[in-house]
Design an enzyme around this catalytic site. Structure first.
Site, PDB file in Angstrom:
ATOM      1  N   CYS A   2       0.891  -0.994  -0.552  1.00 30.32           N
ATOM      2  CA  CYS A   2       0.196   0.282  -0.175  1.00 30.32           C
ATOM      3  C   CYS A   2       1.061   1.227  -0.256  1.00 30.32           C
ATOM      4  O   CYS A   2       1.971   1.383   0.507  1.00 30.32           O
ATOM      5  CB  CYS A   2      -0.690   0.179   1.348  1.00 30.32           C
ATOM      6  SG  CYS A   2      -1.673  -1.467   1.425  1.00 30.32           S
ATOM      7  N   ARG A  27       5.166   0.356  -5.985  1.00 27.46           N
ATOM      8  CA  ARG A  27       5.273  -0.891  -4.932  1.00 27.46           C
ATOM      9  C   ARG A  27       4.060  -1.817  -5.223  1.00 27.46           C
ATOM     10  O   ARG A  27       4.213  -2.588  -4.498  1.00 27.46           O
ATOM     11  CB  ARG A  27       4.633   0.332  -4.004  1.00 27.46           C
ATOM     12  CG  ARG A  27       5.490   1.689  -3.566  1.00 27.46           C
ATOM     13  CD  ARG A  27       4.346   2.105  -3.123  1.00 27.46           C
ATOM     14  NE  ARG A  27       4.714   2.272  -1.787  1.00 27.46           N
ATOM     15  CZ  ARG A  27       5.178   2.429  -0.830  1.00 27.46           C
ATOM     16  NH1 ARG A  27       6.744   2.708  -0.640  1.00 27.46           N
ATOM     17  NH2 ARG A  27       5.204   2.021   0.419  1.00 27.46           N
ATOM     18  N   TRP A  74      -3.030  -2.778  -1.575  1.00 22.65           N
ATOM     19  CA  TRP A  74      -1.931  -4.614  -1.646  1.00 22.65           C
ATOM     20  C   TRP A  74      -2.747  -5.331  -0.694  1.00 22.65           C
ATOM     21  O   TRP A  74      -2.758  -4.999   0.659  1.00 22.65           O
ATOM     22  CB  TRP A  74      -1.109  -4.312  -2.024  1.00 22.65           C
ATOM     23  CG  TRP A  74       0.246  -5.578  -1.968  1.00 22.65           C
ATOM     24  CD1 TRP A  74      -0.023  -6.034  -3.926  1.00 22.65           C
ATOM     25  CD2 TRP A  74       0.516  -6.271  -1.717  1.00 22.65           C
ATOM     26  NE1 TRP A  74       0.812  -6.974  -3.621  1.00 22.65           N
ATOM     27  CE2 TRP A  74       1.088  -7.388  -1.936  1.00 22.65           C
ATOM     28  CE3 TRP A  74       0.255  -6.849  -0.151  1.00 22.65           C
ATOM     29  CZ2 TRP A  74       1.669  -9.005  -1.429  1.00 22.65           C
ATOM     30  CZ3 TRP A  74       1.094  -7.967   0.149  1.00 22.65           C
ATOM     31  CH2 TRP A  74       1.567  -9.129  -0.321  1.00 22.65           C
ATOM     32  N   ASN A 100      -1.348   1.609   5.602  1.00 19.48           N
ATOM     33  CA  ASN A 100      -0.475   1.169   4.792  1.00 19.48           C
ATOM     34  C   ASN A 100      -0.064   0.664   6.370  1.00 19.48           C
ATOM     35  O   ASN A 100       0.169   0.621   7.008  1.00 19.48           O
ATOM     36  CB  ASN A 100       0.358   2.340   4.141  1.00 19.48           C
ATOM     37  CG  ASN A 100       1.598   0.529   3.737  1.00 19.48           C
ATOM     38  OD1 ASN A 100       1.498  -0.374   3.642  1.00 19.48           O
ATOM     39  ND2 ASN A 100       3.069   0.252   3.969  1.00 19.48           N
ATOM     40  N   GLY A 101       0.167  -1.302   6.132  1.00 18.09           N
ATOM     41  CA  GLY A 101       0.363  -1.989   7.071  1.00 18.09           C
ATOM     42  C   GLY A 101      -0.761  -3.015   7.457  1.00 18.09           C
ATOM     43  O   GLY A 101      -1.328  -3.459   6.990  1.00 18.09           O
ATOM     44  N   GLU A 481      18.424 -17.484  -7.195  1.00 18.13           N
ATOM     45  CA  GLU A 481      18.366 -16.121  -7.679  1.00 18.13           C
ATOM     46  C   GLU A 481      17.640 -16.418  -8.800  1.00 18.13           C
ATOM     47  O   GLU A 481      16.533 -16.513  -9.893  1.00 18.13           O
ATOM     48  CB  GLU A 481      19.344 -15.094  -8.269  1.00 18.13           C
ATOM     49  CG  GLU A 481      19.500 -14.308  -9.045  1.00 18.13           C
ATOM     50  CD  GLU A 481      17.694 -13.220  -8.042  1.00 18.13           C
ATOM     51  OE1 GLU A 481      16.762 -13.573  -6.686  1.00 18.13           O
ATOM     52  OE2 GLU A 481      17.479 -12.061  -8.869  1.00 18.13           O
ATOM     53  N   LYS A 485      13.626 -15.444 -10.307  1.00 16.93           N
ATOM     54  CA  LYS A 485      13.349 -14.739 -11.365  1.00 16.93           C
ATOM     55  C   LYS A 485      12.029 -15.591 -12.022  1.00 16.93           C
ATOM     56  O   LYS A 485      11.697 -14.662 -12.482  1.00 16.93           O
ATOM     57  CB  LYS A 485      14.522 -14.452 -11.989  1.00 16.93           C
ATOM     58  CG  LYS A 485      15.345 -12.914 -12.696  1.00 16.93           C
ATOM     59  CD  LYS A 485      14.732 -12.131 -11.727  1.00 16.93           C
ATOM     60  CE  LYS A 485      14.310 -11.575 -10.244  1.00 16.93           C
ATOM     61  NZ  LYS A 485      14.586 -11.000  -8.984  1.00 16.93           N
ATOM     62  N   GLU A 488       8.465 -15.995 -10.302  1.00 17.22           N
ATOM     63  CA  GLU A 488       7.446 -14.833 -10.769  1.00 17.22           C
ATOM     64  C   GLU A 488       7.364 -13.564 -10.780  1.00 17.22           C
ATOM     65  O   GLU A 488       6.174 -12.945 -11.186  1.00 17.22           O
ATOM     66  CB  GLU A 488       8.632 -13.638  -9.196  1.00 17.22           C
ATOM     67  CG  GLU A 488      10.038 -12.198  -9.557  1.00 17.22           C
ATOM     68  CD  GLU A 488      10.053 -11.634  -8.934  1.00 17.22           C
ATOM     69  OE1 GLU A 488       9.927 -11.083  -7.972  1.00 17.22           O
ATOM     70  OE2 GLU A 488      12.233 -11.731  -8.546  1.00 17.22           O
ATOM     71  N   HIS A 504      19.089 -36.595  -3.418  1.00 14.74           N
ATOM     72  CA  HIS A 504      18.357 -36.538  -2.171  1.00 14.74           C
ATOM     73  C   HIS A 504      17.297 -36.256  -2.044  1.00 14.74           C
ATOM     74  O   HIS A 504      16.546 -36.470  -1.411  1.00 14.74           O
ATOM     75  CB  HIS A 504      18.906 -35.606  -1.114  1.00 14.74           C
ATOM     76  CG  HIS A 504      20.673 -36.130  -1.076  1.00 14.74           C
ATOM     77  ND1 HIS A 504      20.992 -37.259  -0.242  1.00 14.74           N
ATOM     78  CD2 HIS A 504      21.362 -35.890  -1.218  1.00 14.74           C
ATOM     79  CE1 HIS A 504      22.440 -37.669  -0.413  1.00 14.74           C
ATOM     80  NE2 HIS A 504      22.887 -36.367  -1.570  1.00 14.74           N
ATOM     81  N   LYS A 603       6.989  -3.946  -4.907  1.00 13.12           N
ATOM     82  CA  LYS A 603       7.757  -3.555  -5.304  1.00 13.12           C
ATOM     83  C   LYS A 603       8.881  -3.414  -3.930  1.00 13.12           C
ATOM     84  O   LYS A 603       9.927  -3.940  -3.424  1.00 13.12           O
ATOM     85  CB  LYS A 603       8.315  -2.134  -6.174  1.00 13.12           C
ATOM     86  CG  LYS A 603       9.575  -1.738  -6.075  1.00 13.12           C
ATOM     87  CD  LYS A 603      10.320  -3.107  -7.186  1.00 13.12           C
ATOM     88  CE  LYS A 603      11.729  -2.822  -7.234  1.00 13.12           C
ATOM     89  NZ  LYS A 603      12.496  -4.150  -8.088  1.00 13.12           N
TER      90      LYS A 603
HETATM   91  C1  AGP Z   1      12.898  -9.146  -6.212  1.00 13.68           C
HETATM   92  O1  AGP Z   1      13.274  -9.931  -8.165  1.00 13.68           O
HETATM   93  C2  AGP Z   1      11.516  -9.315  -5.753  1.00 13.68           C
HETATM   94  N1  AGP Z   1      10.840  -9.197  -6.503  1.00 13.68           N
HETATM   95  C3  AGP Z   1      11.771 -10.102  -4.315  1.00 13.68           C
HETATM   96  O2  AGP Z   1      12.828 -10.585  -3.678  1.00 13.68           O
HETATM   97  C4  AGP Z   1      13.031  -8.278  -3.301  1.00 13.68           C
HETATM   98  O3  AGP Z   1      13.963  -8.785  -3.740  1.00 13.68           O
HETATM   99  C5  AGP Z   1      12.185  -8.808  -1.574  1.00 13.68           C
HETATM  100  O4  AGP Z   1      11.054  -8.235  -1.877  1.00 13.68           O
HETATM  101  C6  AGP Z   1      13.651  -8.122  -1.551  1.00 13.68           C
HETATM  102  O5  AGP Z   1      13.023  -6.348  -1.360  1.00 13.68           O
HETATM  103  P1  AGP Z   1      14.364  -5.359  -0.427  1.00 13.68           P
HETATM  104  O6  AGP Z   1      15.338  -5.669  -1.530  1.00 13.68           O
HETATM  105  O7  AGP Z   1      14.156  -4.094  -1.470  1.00 13.68           O
HETATM  106  O8  AGP Z   1      14.593  -5.391   0.580  1.00 13.68           O
END
Ligand code: AGP
Length: 608
Positions: A2, A27, A74, A100-101, A481, A485, A488, A504, A603
């Protein structure tokens, strides 16, 4: 997550609010709304979906007035809908709130308020706030907000307008950022500085439990004991978010292509061969660093993966015991925090709630905290003893790309610096390693120049239902990673695994339909990786290898090979990241998905 904006002044309030909300769009959100006071009433507009929907409504039916609040939501409690969008109101529509929260005790508060005949119209936790204020209002809005705050448990930043005291916004915060933008005969509030930079650069960062009364010409702040306090404004020099994709179809692609330039700039800023190597000018003294016997890195998501690479680097170059922890685990695990321990926090946004909580945990144990962060003046930067800025520039695509590779560059430089302080690296060895770092931007560009090869691979595999990513050593985090990627932005299930662990369990998944991305650059564990790839091949898995130019052996095992330029093992996660980002990007585009704003993601994750 939010986003909140608020405005008191003489401009067209609805336009200012909307332009602030556009800036907060990055965001992540699913609905939005604004409320403005005029003619003794609160006028409100809400919309589900993209901000454009709200913008079109306001275009047809503008809201006039000189005080207003706005919100991008959000969803946490209650689906995205007009009822659940903010502002939320009290029973008599005289108090409007954006929040927000998360209000953790909202169920018990709601139960009580319902018994007291308050009428609820949404499924949100936030709606208890206007009702509490309504309950406590006895002619003093500030007092009513404080009493409501006292009842609430959880994390919050919220802003209130009311027809009972129509010329002001009252706002407050705990554990979630909220800033005040100071203008001339106008003032603003927002969840982050980006939203106000067009109108002012004079910013007050509110502290936890602060309540602030904002009118057009006055800002009064009261601390947790209700004592009026002065909070010194800072001048924020950060760039305004460039909401311009240029020639690129998506911000993510633009940010992937920005990496060579960003890396070059940041390396030039940090390395000066004519001076003693001291890349960061840190306040934590060299002596303190030299004494450090343990490092704990805590972060979330992609930043956690960068931290994981950091663990390998710090252990290799500095021989310092390094733990890597996910912030949401670290903060609740009651970790052993003692001795000569340095805690590092890594965050692109600098506003990730769990990472901030991890910093506070460390500070409670009187440990020094060094953060690696992108956004200047963010909470992570402000609450740490020291901050290394990665200077990646605004990252708008939800999937972190250029921030990740910038974090890896910072971690490489930091571990060499740390190694020097510990007398573990000779001058000529250090110079040679720095020279290798300086070659990275050019090598990144070489990878981008043949990105079409990745597009071809993506075309062959974009219909797959699952992916496995395998890596070893410093490239095990690269596998994590790569998988993150892909999942997501493409919504394909993907898992990252240390290649040696495959037998395993995950080996059971391998058949002729499963693509397995094997991260196999030249390294100390290269031969082991090749053996693991043989195991995949024996089970008919489809191997996509990322290997070092000139490697012929890998071709015998893999179905597809993408070559990256040769580089030292410690730098390979930086180069490997680019084809992994491109693979995820092209697959998501081929599947027709919204790459920059994937579903359910935000974000800036400002709630835990
Ligand atoms: C990254 O591609 C993601 N969208 C997410 O994992 C992000 O890295 C994570 O929320 C941490 O965010 P920050 O680096 O702003 O703390």
């Amino acid at each position: 997550m939010c986003g909140i904006v608020g405005y008191v002044g003489t401009r067209a309030t609805d336009t200012v609010l909307l332009s602030g909300l556009w800036k907060l769009e990055y965001r992540g959100y699913d609905s939005s709304g604004v409320a403005v006071i005029s003619d003794g009433e609160i006028h409100m507009k809400k919309a589900v979906g993209k901000l454009k929907v709200l913008a079109d409504i306001l275009d047809k039916e503008p809201l006039s007035g000189s005080v207003g609040i706005g919100h991008t939501r959000w969803a946490t409690h209650g689906e995205p809908s007009a009822e659940n969008a903010h502002p939320q109101m009290d029973c008599s529509n005289t108090i409007a709130v954006v929040h927000n929260g998360i209000i953790e005790n909202y169920l018990s508060l709601k139960e009580k308020l319902v018994k007291e005949k308050h009428l609820f119209r949404s499924f949100t936790d936030s709606e208890v706030i206007p009702h509490l204020i309504e309950k406590y209002y006895k002619g003093n809005l500030l007092k009513a907000v404080r009493l409501a705050m006292n009842d609430i448990e959880g994390s919050y930043a919220f802003a209130v307008i009311s027809t009972k005291e129509p010329n002001k916004i009252i706002c407050c915060k705990k554990d979630v950022p909220l800033i005040i933008g100071i203008g001339k005969n106008e003032n603003l509030i927002s969840s982050d500085t980006f939203a106000v930079l067009g109108l002012t650069r004079k910013i007050i960062f509110l502290e936890d439990y602060d309540i602030c009364v904002v009118t057009n010409d006055k800002i009064s702040i009261f601390d947790k004991d209700d004592k009026e306090v002065e909070r010194k404004p800072s001048r924020v020099n950060g760039k305004m978010i460039e909401a311009d994709k240029g020639e690129f179809p998506h911000f993510m692609l633009k940010e992937i292509y920005e990496q060579p330039k960003v890396a070059e700039k940041s390396i030039k800023r940090r390395i000066n061969h004519n001076e003693n190597f001291n890349p960061f000018d840190l306040a934590v003294s060299e002596g303190e660093f030299a004494k450090t016997s343990r490092v704990i890195i805590q972060a979330c998501g992609t930043s956690w993966h960068a931290g994981y690479v950091g663990k390998y680097l710090l252990e290799k170059f500095c021989r310092v015991h390094t733990e890597i922890d996910i912030s949401s685990e670290f903060r609740y695990r009651n970790p052993v925090l003692s001795g000569e321990t340095l805690v590092m926090a890594i965050s692109q946004s600098g506003e990730t709630a769990d990472t901030i909580a991890g910093i506070r945990e460390a500070k409670l144990a009187f440990l020094k905290v060094l953060s690696i962060v992108n956004v200047m003046g963010s909470t992570v930067a402000r609450e740490s003893d020291d901050a290394i800025y990665i200077h990646a520039g605004p990252e708008i695509g939800v999937a972190s790309t250029k921030a990740y590779t910038s974090q890896l560059i910072a971690l490489n430089l930091f571990s060499l610096y740390f190694s020097k302080l510990k007398w573990l690296i000779k001058e000529d060895e250090l110079t040679a390693k720095l020279k290798e770092i300086e070659l990275i931007p050019k090598k990144m560009q070489q990878i981008l120049d043949k990105s079409d090869e990745i597009l071809e691979i993506a075309k062959r595999f974009h219909r797959a239902r699952n992916f496995i990513f395998l890596g070893r050593g410093v490239n095990y985090p690269s596998a994590l990673e790569g998988a993150l990627k892909l999942k997501e932005i493409s919504y394909i299930h993907a898992t990252g695994y240390p290649a040696g662990e495959m037998k395993h369990g995950p080996i059971a998944l391998i058949d002729e339909h499963l693509p397995v991305v094997c991260i196999t650059p030249k390294s100390s564990v290269y031969a082991k990786m090749i053996s693991n790839m043989e195991e995949v091949k024996a089970r008919k898995g489809k191997i996509i290898a990322i290997a070092t130019e000139g490697d012929k052996e890998v071709k015998n095992v893999a179905d597809e090979v993408f070559y990256i330029p040769d580089c030292p093992e410690s730098l390979s996660p930086i180069l490997v990241a680019l084809p992994l980002q491109l693979l995820a990007y092209h697959i998501a585009v081929l599947r027709g998905l919204d790459v920059d704003k994937p579903r359910n993601l935000a974000k800036s994750v400002t709630v835990e």
